[in-house]
Design a protein around this motif. Structure first.
Motif, PDB file in Angstrom:
ATOM      1  N   VAL A  13      71.364 -25.824 -18.024  1.00  0.00           N
ATOM      2  CA  VAL A  13      71.452 -25.100 -19.293  1.00  0.00           C
ATOM      3  C   VAL A  13      70.056 -24.825 -19.832  1.00  0.00           C
ATOM      4  O   VAL A  13      69.774 -23.728 -20.334  1.00  0.00           O
ATOM      5  CB  VAL A  13      72.316 -25.879 -20.306  1.00  0.00           C
ATOM      6  CG1 VAL A  13      72.162 -25.324 -21.707  1.00  0.00           C
ATOM      7  CG2 VAL A  13      73.767 -25.859 -19.880  1.00  0.00           C
ATOM      8  N   TRP A  14      69.162 -25.799 -19.715  1.00  0.00           N
ATOM      9  CA  TRP A  14      67.783 -25.606 -20.184  1.00  0.00           C
ATOM     10  C   TRP A  14      67.114 -24.462 -19.419  1.00  0.00           C
ATOM     11  O   TRP A  14      66.461 -23.612 -20.004  1.00  0.00           O
ATOM     12  CB  TRP A  14      66.974 -26.891 -20.014  1.00  0.00           C
ATOM     13  CG  TRP A  14      65.533 -26.706 -20.312  1.00  0.00           C
ATOM     14  CD1 TRP A  14      64.953 -26.500 -21.529  1.00  0.00           C
ATOM     15  CD2 TRP A  14      64.478 -26.669 -19.358  1.00  0.00           C
ATOM     16  NE1 TRP A  14      63.595 -26.350 -21.378  1.00  0.00           N
ATOM     17  CE2 TRP A  14      63.282 -26.449 -20.058  1.00  0.00           C
ATOM     18  CE3 TRP A  14      64.427 -26.811 -17.971  1.00  0.00           C
ATOM     19  CZ2 TRP A  14      62.052 -26.357 -19.419  1.00  0.00           C
ATOM     20  CZ3 TRP A  14      63.207 -26.727 -17.340  1.00  0.00           C
ATOM     21  CH2 TRP A  14      62.043 -26.501 -18.070  1.00  0.00           C
ATOM     22  N   MET A  16      68.578 -21.915 -17.874  1.00  0.00           N
ATOM     23  CA  MET A  16      69.174 -20.623 -18.227  1.00  0.00           C
ATOM     24  C   MET A  16      68.750 -20.181 -19.625  1.00  0.00           C
ATOM     25  O   MET A  16      68.526 -18.995 -19.848  1.00  0.00           O
ATOM     26  CB  MET A  16      70.689 -20.679 -18.082  1.00  0.00           C
ATOM     27  CG  MET A  16      71.108 -20.700 -16.625  1.00  0.00           C
ATOM     28  SD  MET A  16      72.828 -20.320 -16.324  1.00  0.00           S
ATOM     29  CE  MET A  16      73.648 -21.724 -16.992  1.00  0.00           C
ATOM     30  N   TRP A  17      68.598 -21.112 -20.573  1.00  0.00           N
ATOM     31  CA  TRP A  17      68.135 -20.744 -21.905  1.00  0.00           C
ATOM     32  C   TRP A  17      66.703 -20.224 -21.836  1.00  0.00           C
ATOM     33  O   TRP A  17      66.358 -19.259 -22.516  1.00  0.00           O
ATOM     34  CB  TRP A  17      68.241 -21.919 -22.861  1.00  0.00           C
ATOM     35  CG  TRP A  17      67.710 -21.570 -24.217  1.00  0.00           C
ATOM     36  CD1 TRP A  17      66.576 -22.037 -24.799  1.00  0.00           C
ATOM     37  CD2 TRP A  17      68.257 -20.620 -25.126  1.00  0.00           C
ATOM     38  NE1 TRP A  17      66.395 -21.462 -26.032  1.00  0.00           N
ATOM     39  CE2 TRP A  17      67.416 -20.580 -26.262  1.00  0.00           C
ATOM     40  CE3 TRP A  17      69.379 -19.809 -25.102  1.00  0.00           C
ATOM     41  CZ2 TRP A  17      67.665 -19.763 -27.349  1.00  0.00           C
ATOM     42  CZ3 TRP A  17      69.618 -18.988 -26.200  1.00  0.00           C
ATOM     43  CH2 TRP A  17      68.772 -18.966 -27.299  1.00  0.00           C
ATOM     44  N   SER A  19      65.390 -18.659 -19.381  1.00  0.00           N
ATOM     45  CA  SER A  19      65.470 -17.313 -18.811  1.00  0.00           C
ATOM     46  C   SER A  19      66.012 -16.305 -19.811  1.00  0.00           C
ATOM     47  O   SER A  19      65.667 -15.126 -19.739  1.00  0.00           O
ATOM     48  CB  SER A  19      66.337 -17.325 -17.547  1.00  0.00           C
ATOM     49  OG  SER A  19      65.680 -18.037 -16.517  1.00  0.00           O
ATOM     50  N   VAL A  20      66.850 -16.735 -20.728  1.00  0.00           N
ATOM     51  CA  VAL A  20      67.322 -15.831 -21.784  1.00  0.00           C
ATOM     52  C   VAL A  20      66.148 -15.411 -22.655  1.00  0.00           C
ATOM     53  O   VAL A  20      66.027 -14.251 -23.045  1.00  0.00           O
ATOM     54  CB  VAL A  20      68.414 -16.517 -22.650  1.00  0.00           C
ATOM     55  CG1 VAL A  20      68.645 -15.767 -23.954  1.00  0.00           C
ATOM     56  CG2 VAL A  20      69.716 -16.619 -21.880  1.00  0.00           C
ATOM     57  N   ARG A  21      65.239 -16.321 -22.933  1.00  0.00           N
ATOM     58  CA  ARG A  21      64.126 -16.064 -23.840  1.00  0.00           C
ATOM     59  C   ARG A  21      63.005 -15.231 -23.221  1.00  0.00           C
ATOM     60  O   ARG A  21      62.230 -14.628 -23.942  1.00  0.00           O
ATOM     61  CB  ARG A  21      63.538 -17.388 -24.331  1.00  0.00           C
ATOM     62  CG  ARG A  21      64.516 -18.283 -25.028  1.00  0.00           C
ATOM     63  CD  ARG A  21      64.937 -17.788 -26.338  1.00  0.00           C
ATOM     64  NE  ARG A  21      63.753 -17.701 -27.174  1.00  0.00           N
ATOM     65  CZ  ARG A  21      63.736 -17.282 -28.394  1.00  0.00           C
ATOM     66  NH1 ARG A  21      64.849 -16.895 -28.955  1.00  0.00           N
ATOM     67  NH2 ARG A  21      62.639 -17.233 -29.097  1.00  0.00           N
ATOM     68  N   THR A  71      74.091 -21.959 -11.306  1.00  0.00           N
ATOM     69  CA  THR A  71      72.833 -21.600 -11.963  1.00  0.00           C
ATOM     70  C   THR A  71      71.980 -20.715 -11.065  1.00  0.00           C
ATOM     71  O   THR A  71      71.393 -19.726 -11.529  1.00  0.00           O
ATOM     72  CB  THR A  71      72.055 -22.866 -12.357  1.00  0.00           C
ATOM     73  OG1 THR A  71      72.875 -23.649 -13.222  1.00  0.00           O
ATOM     74  CG2 THR A  71      70.755 -22.524 -13.051  1.00  0.00           C
ATOM     75  N   PRO A  80      71.222 -14.610 -17.151  1.00  0.00           N
ATOM     76  CA  PRO A  80      70.667 -15.109 -18.421  1.00  0.00           C
ATOM     77  C   PRO A  80      69.678 -14.126 -19.048  1.00  0.00           C
ATOM     78  O   PRO A  80      69.688 -13.927 -20.269  1.00  0.00           O
ATOM     79  CB  PRO A  80      69.954 -16.410 -18.027  1.00  0.00           C
ATOM     80  CG  PRO A  80      70.537 -16.806 -16.723  1.00  0.00           C
ATOM     81  CD  PRO A  80      70.959 -15.543 -16.057  1.00  0.00           C
ATOM     82  N   GLY A  84      69.819 -12.198 -22.843  1.00  0.00           N
ATOM     83  CA  GLY A  84      68.716 -12.104 -23.798  1.00  0.00           C
ATOM     84  C   GLY A  84      68.354 -10.662 -24.093  1.00  0.00           C
ATOM     85  O   GLY A  84      68.037 -10.300 -25.234  1.00  0.00           O
ATOM     86  N   ASP A 118      64.121 -11.091 -29.503  1.00  0.00           N
ATOM     87  CA  ASP A 118      63.831 -12.465 -29.092  1.00  0.00           C
ATOM     88  C   ASP A 118      62.545 -12.575 -28.288  1.00  0.00           C
ATOM     89  O   ASP A 118      62.190 -13.663 -27.847  1.00  0.00           O
ATOM     90  CB  ASP A 118      64.984 -13.008 -28.238  1.00  0.00           C
ATOM     91  CG  ASP A 118      66.201 -13.333 -29.074  1.00  0.00           C
ATOM     92  OD1 ASP A 118      66.026 -13.638 -30.266  1.00  0.00           O
ATOM     93  OD2 ASP A 118      67.323 -13.288 -28.541  1.00  0.00           O
TER      94      ASP A 118
END
Length: 175
Positions: A13-14, A16-17, A19-21, A71, A80, A84, A118
């Protein structure tokens, strides 16, 4: 086994988050792989023990590799990063139309960062035919990545040095 699954889930999860940012966070791999060593090692020991002692071990045993494979697949197809991108798309469209250039850093004036949606950019530059390029601050100056708006319909071609990802609607991510 539950602790190994929870730790692996937290690492995935960390990543992927991250990569969203930043759309495609290559630097996060340098941290997530060593972070996964502990839960994967614990998982491997527990699978060996559970395979010998318990008949129904496979329910918990398949979760860690399933999380990691999921993932990897999501990251390979930039899922991800596209999430974003969708969160910032409206603001990016507005910025591309005006394509305000940031200070160039000449004469001792440093680059000024700007946040759009973002994403944080260290430089935004315009070009002919409405072209607008947004350079992400995250990787600057080591490597250059960002977004490119090409309203004239040209399609950039990926090379060995630069990879382009089509985001639709004249937008491309480059690295």
């Amino acid at each position: 086994m539950a602790v190994a699954v929870a730790a692996a889930l937290l690492c995935c999860v960390w990543y992927m988050w991250a990569s969203v940012r930043v759309f495609d966070d290559v630097d996060a791999v340098l941290f997530v792989v060593p972070a996964l060593v502990v839960p994967v090692s614990a998982w491997l020991v527990l699978v060996i023990v559970a395979g010998v002692k318990y008949a129904n071990w496979w329910r918990w045993g398949l979760l860690v590799p399933g999380l990691i494979i999921t993932t990897m697949v999501l990251s390979e197809y930039y899922v991800p990063g596209r999430v974003g991108w969708m969160m910032s798309r409206t603001e990016m469209d507005r910025a591309a139309i005006s394509c305000d250039s940031l200070e160039s850093g000449r004469f001792g004036v440093p680059y000024r960062s700007e946040t759009i949606g973002d994403y944080r950019f260290h430089h935004i530059g315009g070009g002919p035919d409405g072209k607008c390029t947004f350079y992400l601050s995250r990787y600057y100056p080591g490597s250059v990545s960002g977004f490119m708006y090409l309203p004239d319909g040209t399609i950039p071609i990926s090379t060995i040095d630069t990879r382009y990802v089509d985001l639709g609607g004249y937008w491309y991510y480059f690295r």
